[in-house]
Scaffold this active site. Structure first.
Site, PDB file in Angstrom:
ATOM      1  N   CYS A   1       0.830  -1.210   0.000  1.00 22.94           N
ATOM      2  CA  CYS A   1       0.000   0.000   0.000  1.00 22.94           C
ATOM      3  C   CYS A   1       0.868   1.264   0.000  1.00 22.94           C
ATOM      4  O   CYS A   1       1.523   1.546  -0.991  1.00 22.94           O
ATOM      5  CB  CYS A   1      -0.972  -0.046   1.181  1.00 22.94           C
TER       6      CYS A   1
ATOM      7  N   GLU B   1      -2.173  -8.841   4.108  1.00 23.25           N
ATOM      8  CA  GLU B   1      -2.157  -9.295   5.500  1.00 23.25           C
ATOM      9  C   GLU B   1      -3.539  -9.451   6.119  1.00 23.25           C
ATOM     10  O   GLU B   1      -3.703 -10.142   7.120  1.00 23.25           O
ATOM     11  CB  GLU B   1      -1.299  -8.345   6.354  1.00 23.25           C
TER      12      GLU B   1
ATOM     13  N   HIS C   1      -3.842  -5.053   0.374  1.00 24.94           N
ATOM     14  CA  HIS C   1      -3.321  -5.541   1.662  1.00 24.94           C
ATOM     15  C   HIS C   1      -3.359  -7.071   1.731  1.00 24.94           C
ATOM     16  O   HIS C   1      -4.435  -7.643   1.942  1.00 24.94           O
ATOM     17  CB  HIS C   1      -4.158  -4.965   2.816  1.00 24.94           C
TER      18      HIS C   1
END
Ligand code: XMP
Length: 513
Positions: free
Chosen positions: A81, A171, A169
């Site tokens: 990001c 994660e 993202h």
């Protein structure tokens, strides 16, 4: 030598989640501030670097910037990001404000199947985005390897330098296969093995504790909670009888809690356990006190006093052990918009005595909570302790509303034991964050047999939560609620009514005081 991935934190909400994902790949991950000097990073010889997201625009005047020399260390790098934008901007690409913010679910199409970041993944993936700026020009040496509906540069690669960037993202759970992308980065690109396991960590931690403590004595305030219990088990393995655990019974514990701690730590593990029964003292000090904050202060102060007196009885010790966890020591990046910068653990068990002159041993300070639990299992602690629900330091005092008396605590203890028993018996106890009873200081009329009763009310507080900061009430099956309520009113003398707390946090809190 331990392999390590360093995550540079640019103030993202998800930095700790990135670290947890890396560790789930059995690779050790450390979070450092975004401005850590490149020389400090190079000296640690990390296997890879991850640049986190962040709330700023890379072109903003006050945007957090890393040491430029970082890009010349020859270490594989993944920008996420804000991180991809930083990587691109530093190396000669261009970042501009997007037409509209890309937020939420998107579909990623992998355009270069040979890219090692996407090894083993299908051509199309669900990903989660949260960004306003866009990459509009790639730096020299980079090429796009995946696109989304709104971005031609959703993932980029410079294979020669092993630099990668992701606009989305990986994660978060809303990128369901994101963990595999992170695994591909740390294993495939950075070449890390799978050495970070709690089994391996035990040996390393034992060695480190022995080196720190030497022949000296260690004290530990054992509450019976997960962190202090695991710290005790680990220290005991490392230094045996040099460790003395001090357990304070403040008279505000749940049913059979003091006995269970003595059983597990004293008799099973054979630790030196100093049991301090201070229940009378605590209850005496709480007499007539109804204000929640005053209760907490009195309990905190009395705990320190009792603990201090106990340490004197144990004799001279150089060290005090604490169950501090990694999230407590990560230095948060003070950038506006970074929630991690504002959210600090707001409760600390008992507030351990700062003025006491001890050196600290903090054997869990590089671990996340889920790792602490694994470590506890590894050390042979029972599952009831390792997966125990949180319990507040001031104990039942914040669940007996109004004045705390021995009698009211006894009523609450009996009701609470039924809640725990039924939640366990029906497979719900370990699924929820907390499930407990609260004693309300109101009495109401009831009827039992032919007799009128005028008794207390119990509220059931059963919540789900990720971290205790926000919570929602759990929609338990009616049959289970009915069973709990009927057992409490039948079996607990002094209670004739049971209510269910259906408030979320916020605006309510989990505890009632
Ligand atoms: P609240 O009531 O603030 O609680 O929504 C959030 C979480 O923190 C726990 N809690 C405490 N833990 N000492 C602790 O160690 C305390 O004084 C304390 N007060 C609340 C609570 O049980 C919940 O999990």
């Amino acid at each position: 030598m331990t392999e390590e991935i360093i995550i540079l934190d640019f103030g993202a909400q998800y930095t700790q989640v990135i670290a947890r994902r890396v560790r789930e790949c059995n690779v050790y991950a450390t979070i450092l501030r975004y401005d850590t000097p490149a020389a400090t990073i190079a000296a640690r010889k990390p296997n890879g670097l991850i640049l986190s997201g962040g709330p700023c625009s890379v072109y903003a005047k006050d945007a957090p910037m890393p040491d430029r020399a970082l890009f010349d260390l020859g270490i594989p790098m993944l920008g996420i990001c804000f991180g991809i934008q930083l990587l691109a901007q530093h190396l000669g690409g261009k970042v501009e404000p997007g037409q509209k913010r890309e937020y939420g679910k998107g579909t990623l199409t992998i355009t270069d199947k040979a890219c090692p970041l996407f090894r083993g993944l299908p051509e199309s993936l669900q990903v989660w985005n949260s960004h306003g700026d866009r990459l509009t020009k790639l730096p020299k040496g980079f090429k796009p390897v995946a696109v989304t509906e709104n971005s031609a540069y959703a993932a980029i690669e410079n294979k020669a330098r092993r630099f990668y960037g992701l606009q989305f993202h990986p994660e978060v759970v809303h990128t369901p296969r994101g963990s595999e992308i992170i695994s591909n980065f740390v294993h495939g690109i950075c070449g890390c093995g799978k050495n970070w396991t709690m089994r391996n960590y035990v040996d390393q931690a034992v060695e480190e504790i022995r080196a720190q403590v030497g022949p000296d004595k260690v004290l530990l305030g054992l509450s019976g909670g997960v962190d202090s219990s695991v710290a005790a088990a680990l220290l005991h393995k490392a230094v045996g009888d040099q460790l003395t655990c001090i357990f304070v019974n403040n008279g505000l514990l749940r049913a059979k809690e003091a006995e269970a701690v003595q059983e597990v730590f004293g008799r099973h593990f054979k630790m030196k356990l100093q049991y301090e029964d201070a229940s009378q003292l605590f209850l005496m000090r709480l007499k007539g006190v109804t204000d929640p904050e005053r209760k907490r202060k009195i309990i905190g102060r009395t705990f320190i006093e009792v603990f201090q007196a106990a340490t004197k009885r144990v004799g001279k010790a150089k060290f005090l052990a604490q169950g501090t966890l990694y999230p407590d020591v990560i230095e948060s990046v003070p950038i506006a918009g970074n929630p991690a910068a504002m959210i600090k653990s707001h409760h600390n068990v008992g507030g351990l005595p700062k003025k006491m002159k001890f050196a600290l041993v903090e054997p869990l300070k590089c671990l996340f909570k889920d790792e602490v639990r694994q470590l506890g299992l590894e050390l042979g602690l029972p599952r009831e302790i390792v997966f125990r629900q949180p319990f507040p330091g001031p104990g039942l005092a914040v669940r007996v509303l109004g004045e705390v008396t021995a009698g009211r605590c006894a009523i609450l203890r009996n009701a609470d034991a039924i809640v725990v028993e039924e939640m366990k018996a029906n497979g719900w106890y370990y699924k929820v964050w907390q499930s407990f009873a609260v004693l309300l200081p109101v009495r109401s009329v009831g009827v039992m047999g032919d007799e009128r009763t005028y008794d207390y009310t119990i509220a059931l507080r059963i919540v789900e939560s990720q971290d205790g900061m926000t919570a929602d009430w759990v929609k338990l099956p009616y049959e289970l609620l009915e069973k709990i309520a009927s057992r409490i009113t039948n079996e607990v003398k002094g209670v004739n009514r049971v209510c269910l707390d259906i408030s979320s946090k916020p605006p309510a809190t989990i505890e009632w005081e």
